[in-house]
Design an enzyme around this catalytic site. Structure first.
Site, mmCIF file in Angstrom:
data_model
loop_
_atom_site.group_PDB
_atom_site.id
_atom_site.type_symbol
_atom_site.label_atom_id
_atom_site.label_comp_id
_atom_site.label_asym_id
_atom_site.label_seq_id
_atom_site.Cartn_x
_atom_site.Cartn_y
_atom_site.Cartn_z
ATOM 1 N N GLY A 186 0.822 -1.202 0.000
ATOM 2 C CA GLY A 186 0.000 0.000 0.000
ATOM 3 C C GLY A 186 0.857 1.253 0.000
ATOM 4 C CB THR A 188 0.502 3.962 -4.644
ATOM 5 O OG1 THR A 188 -0.777 3.607 -4.107
ATOM 6 C CG2 THR A 188 1.132 2.755 -5.326
ATOM 7 C CG ASN A 226 0.573 1.202 4.900
ATOM 8 O OD1 ASN A 226 0.205 1.878 5.857
ATOM 9 N ND2 ASN A 226 0.326 1.571 3.640
ATOM 10 C CE1 TYR A 268 -9.184 1.247 8.659
ATOM 11 C CE2 TYR A 268 -9.456 2.301 10.795
ATOM 12 C CZ TYR A 268 -8.675 2.011 9.693
ATOM 13 O OH TYR A 268 -7.375 2.471 9.635
#
Length: 247
Positions: A7, A9, A80, A155
């Site tokens: 992750g 980017t 991540n 979440y």
């Protein structure tokens, strides 16, 4: 240090990949789009980009193998990659939903990305690290208050699960030459997961760059024996002073 950041980017992942690359680490960063990952990596010194869907075991195996081959090994994994509440409720800050209102497919998508994804990537990397007898794993986490806040399913459960997984990983790998630690920002961050118009009055969001100093330190020789710690980035300087003074 040769580091794989999932992750990487955008958001926290990009901030950590950038800090590591600037500090001299050789970084492979991943994103669901390999083209985007390569474009982002091109802007960092010596970095490479790799396509990876953390929910897909075959994609994980392929990406980890590619990273291992292109980097010549992986000394550190930064787990991540994740998705937030906006994927199941775009108005989660202003109009929270009860858990019974969350679509089942949305619940599964968050759990598969934030928890199962951590497991799949760590599994693939750890098997290779065990073969060489060393390595470091850093799992990115969040505040405990986020894990049990009203309206934060799925979440909260996904991050609570990944934190429990981290503790188990640390216990399983104790004395194996592979360290496992957790790192979290210490508050909401400017990553787009919280819409700008939904930030409560008086709440100052942290910049993703807060993750830079602790992740660079965790990749350093000074952190070689650090294991099963939960480090809050916003309090990192204080935590490090306390650790050093206790030696």
């Amino acid at each position: 240090m040769k580091v794989l950041v999932t992750g990487g980017t955008s958001g926290l992942g990009f901030a950590m990949a950038s800090a590591l690359a600037t500090a001299g680490a050789t970084v492979a960063l991943t994103g669901r789009s390999g083209e985007e990952a390569s474009t982002v990596a091109a802007g960092l010194p010596g970095a490479i980009g790799i396509g990876l869907d953390v929910r897909d075991e075959s994609s994980v195996e392929k990406a980890v193998d590619e990273a291992w081959q292109r980097l010549g090994g992986i000394g550190m994994l930064v787990n991540n990659a994740g998705i937030g509440m906006r994927t199941v409720n775009p108005r989660f800050m202003t109009q929270p939903q009860g858990f019974w209102e969350v679509p089942a497919d949305g619940f599964r998508a968050v759990i598969e990305t934030n928890l199962t994804g951590y497991f799949l990537v760590a599994k693939a990397v750890t098997q290779r690290m065990l073969a060489v007898g060393r390595g470091r794993i850093v799992n990115i986490s969040m505040n405990h208050s986020t894990m049990n806040r009203a309206g934060f399913a799925p979440y909260g459960p996904s991050r609570a699960g990944s934190e429990a997984l981290s503790r188990i990983m640390a216990a399983d790998l104790r004395d194996a030459g592979i360290t496992v630690n957790m790192l979290l920002p210490g508050g909401g961050t400017v990553t787009g997961m919280i819409p700008a118009d939904a930030v409560p009055a008086g709440l100052a969001l942290l910049e993703p760059s807060v993750m830079g100093p602790p992740i660079v330190w965790l990749a350093s020789d000074d952190a070689a024996d650090v294991h099963d710690e939960r480090i809050v980035a916003v309090d990192f300087d204080h935590w490090l002073r306390d650790r050093n003074s206790g030696r």
